[in-house]
Write a protein that holds these residues in place. Structure first.
Motif, PDB file in Angstrom:
ATOM      1  N   LYS A  40       3.722   5.999  10.828  1.00  0.00           N
ATOM      2  CA  LYS A  40       3.483   5.326   9.552  1.00  0.00           C
ATOM      3  C   LYS A  40       3.933   3.878   9.581  1.00  0.00           C
ATOM      4  CE  LYS A  40       4.832   5.575   4.634  1.00  0.00           C
ATOM      5  NZ  LYS A  40       5.614   6.304   3.611  1.00  0.00           N
ATOM      6  N   ASP A  41       3.139   3.035   8.905  1.00  0.00           N
ATOM      7  CA  ASP A  41       3.492   1.624   8.711  1.00  0.00           C
ATOM      8  C   ASP A  41       3.210   1.280   7.248  1.00  0.00           C
ATOM      9  OD1 ASP A  41       4.090  -1.084   9.125  1.00  0.00           O
ATOM     10  OD2 ASP A  41       1.995  -1.555   9.557  1.00  0.00           O
ATOM     11  N   VAL A  42       4.238   0.898   6.501  1.00  0.00           N
ATOM     12  CA  VAL A  42       4.081   0.589   5.073  1.00  0.00           C
ATOM     13  C   VAL A  42       3.515  -0.821   4.923  1.00  0.00           C
ATOM     14  CG1 VAL A  42       5.254   0.306   2.866  1.00  0.00           C
ATOM     15  CG2 VAL A  42       5.950   2.139   4.426  1.00  0.00           C
ATOM     16  N   GLU A  45       5.137  -1.571  -0.527  1.00  0.00           N
ATOM     17  CA  GLU A  45       6.103  -0.579  -0.983  1.00  0.00           C
ATOM     18  C   GLU A  45       5.690   0.003  -2.334  1.00  0.00           C
ATOM     19  OE1 GLU A  45       8.710   0.558   0.533  1.00  0.00           O
ATOM     20  OE2 GLU A  45       9.022  -0.847   2.194  1.00  0.00           O
ATOM     21  N   MET A 102       5.260   9.267   0.663  1.00  0.00           N
ATOM     22  CA  MET A 102       4.865   8.098  -0.114  1.00  0.00           C
ATOM     23  C   MET A 102       5.407   8.134  -1.535  1.00  0.00           C
ATOM     24  SD  MET A 102       0.899   7.603   1.168  1.00  0.00           S
ATOM     25  CE  MET A 102       0.766   5.920   0.519  1.00  0.00           C
ATOM     26  N   GLU A 106       2.318   2.918  -3.505  1.00  0.00           N
ATOM     27  CA  GLU A 106       2.483   2.550  -2.094  1.00  0.00           C
ATOM     28  C   GLU A 106       1.131   2.499  -1.385  1.00  0.00           C
ATOM     29  OE1 GLU A 106       4.528   4.492   1.902  1.00  0.00           O
ATOM     30  OE2 GLU A 106       5.500   4.786  -0.046  1.00  0.00           O
ATOM     31  N   ALA A 108      -0.099   2.409   2.669  1.00  0.00           N
ATOM     32  CA  ALA A 108       0.443   2.597   4.015  1.00  0.00           C
ATOM     33  C   ALA A 108      -0.667   2.906   5.003  1.00  0.00           C
ATOM     34  CB  ALA A 108       1.488   3.719   4.019  1.00  0.00           C
ATOM     35  N   ARG A 109      -0.362   2.648   6.270  1.00  0.00           N
ATOM     36  CA  ARG A 109      -1.266   2.923   7.380  1.00  0.00           C
ATOM     37  C   ARG A 109      -0.651   4.039   8.226  1.00  0.00           C
ATOM     38  NH1 ARG A 109      -1.194  -1.859   9.218  1.00  0.00           N
ATOM     39  NH2 ARG A 109      -3.141  -2.609   8.300  1.00  0.00           N
ATOM     40  N   GLU A 136      -5.787   4.547   6.276  1.00  0.00           N
ATOM     41  CA  GLU A 136      -5.096   3.714   5.300  1.00  0.00           C
ATOM     42  C   GLU A 136      -5.170   4.441   3.962  1.00  0.00           C
ATOM     43  OE1 GLU A 136      -6.680  -0.199   5.258  1.00  0.00           O
ATOM     44  OE2 GLU A 136      -5.721  -0.769   7.153  1.00  0.00           O
ATOM     45  N   GLU A 138      -3.773   4.638  -0.117  1.00  0.00           N
ATOM     46  CA  GLU A 138      -3.119   4.033  -1.282  1.00  0.00           C
ATOM     47  C   GLU A 138      -2.862   5.136  -2.304  1.00  0.00           C
ATOM     48  OE1 GLU A 138      -3.685   0.406  -4.525  1.00  0.00           O
ATOM     49  OE2 GLU A 138      -5.344   0.970  -3.204  1.00  0.00           O
TER      50      GLU A 138
END
Length: 327
Positions: A40-42, A45, A102, A106, A108-109, A136, A138
């Motif tokens: 995961k990559d945010v 936030e 999540m 947020e 995130a990828r 991706e 949301e």
């Protein structure tokens, strides 16, 4: 979501180390599965609590294969929000784990290894076997429907043991679930949620100093019930709920408008005009109210024309009968 532009920017073609796009991206991602199967990559936030198991989530998402700048499936690319229930509507194990990490708002990828995505078989012809995929996601909102369902299963006596704030929270959750169902045109299911929310509030004995909190929540639910019954083509019931809303707030423009719409469908044009004129007085520049008044004027003219025609035929018939009798 604009995912394709963000995707191509992050996974650029320049690669002096000979690594694949996903390998380079994975180096800065957090392992949330414990075996690097879900990374995961945010991007942005979120806030509040983490998504709870069995929650209903409102999400936008898009999925990519490596070396692709566009989503691999037009059906997967959700430009409009989608409501899904964890444990029921989500088929990818990786997506479920990702959502549980999540918070509301947020973005995130995620990288999903094959065992957390489409497996050894893939999903022909779009997804090849043993494919690692990038998603991706949301998270627009989530509702703890499991908590609400458990509370609603209790007896009235058991529910009364909880503080008012708990009851209001559950009623609001039921209302919000009804709203999501309504937006999906699932009007009957939305009605069930709204009525459940209203029942919770009717059961509760509330001290006078807290009654305004209950009335505020009840007003929103009654307005929604009035609207959903209009969609279900039951104007008399829609009118009843609209009038209950007016008991709480006699100048509420939405309640007056709903009642006016119901009366139009019931062909009670004089009562419809009364409600709509009152609604217009509260919101003079409301486009929907003004349009409904214009339609009402047209309906009333047609109605009066039909009445005149019927009277003309009736008297013509009588005159013809009298003539025949005299001869």
């Amino acid at each position: 979501m604009g995912g394709s532009a963000r995707h191509s920017g992050v996974l650029g073609r320049d690669n002096p180390l000979g690594q694949s796009q996903f390998q380079r991206l994975s180096q800065k991602m957090l392992d949330i599965s414990g075996d690097r199967g879900v990374l995961k990559d945010v991007i942005r936030e979120g806030a509040g609590d983490l998504v709870t198991p069995d929650a209903s989530v409102l999400v936008k998402y898009s999925g990519y294969l490596e070396h692709m700048d566009k989503p691999f499936d037009s059906n997967c690319f959700r430009k409009t929000p989608r409501l899904m229930k964890l444990g029921e509507d989500i088929t990818l194990w990786g997506m479920e784990l990702g959502l549980l990490s999540m918070r509301k708002g947020e973005l995130a990828r995620f990288l999903f290894k094959p065992t957390y995505a489409y497996g050894a078989l893939g999903c022909p012809p779009l997804i090849p076997p043993n494919a690692t995929v990038l998603f991706e996601i949301e998270l627009l909102d989530f509702l703890d429907s499991a908590e609400s369902d458990k509370f609603c299963a209790l007896t009235a006596e058991q529910q009364d043991q909880f503080p008012l704030q708990k009851v209001l929270k559950v009623a609001t959750t039921e209302k919000d679930l009804g709203n999501y169902l309504f937006r999906q045109n699932r009007f009957y299911d939305a009605k069930v949620r709204y009525k459940q929310a209203l029942l919770l509030l009717h059961r509760r004995l509330v001290p006078a100093e807290e009654q305004h909190l209950v009335e505020a929540t009840k007003l929103l639910i009654l307005l929604n019930l009035s609207l959903v019954y209009l969609k279900l083509h039951r104007p008399s019931t829609a009118l009843r709920y609209g009038e209950q809303a007016l008991v709480i707030d006699q100048k509420n423009a939405k309640a007056l408008f709903r009642c006016g719409q119901a009366c139009v469908l019931l062909t009670d044009y004089e009562q419809a005009r009364d409600f709509l004129v009152r609604a217009q007085k509260e919101q003079p520049f409301n486009h929907d109210i003004n349009n409904e008044l214009k339609k009402l004027a047209s309906y009333y003219r047609d109605y009066m024309d039909r009445e005149k025609e019927m009277c003309h035929r009736m008297f013509a018939s009588r005159e013809n009968g009298s003539t025949v009798g005299e001869h």
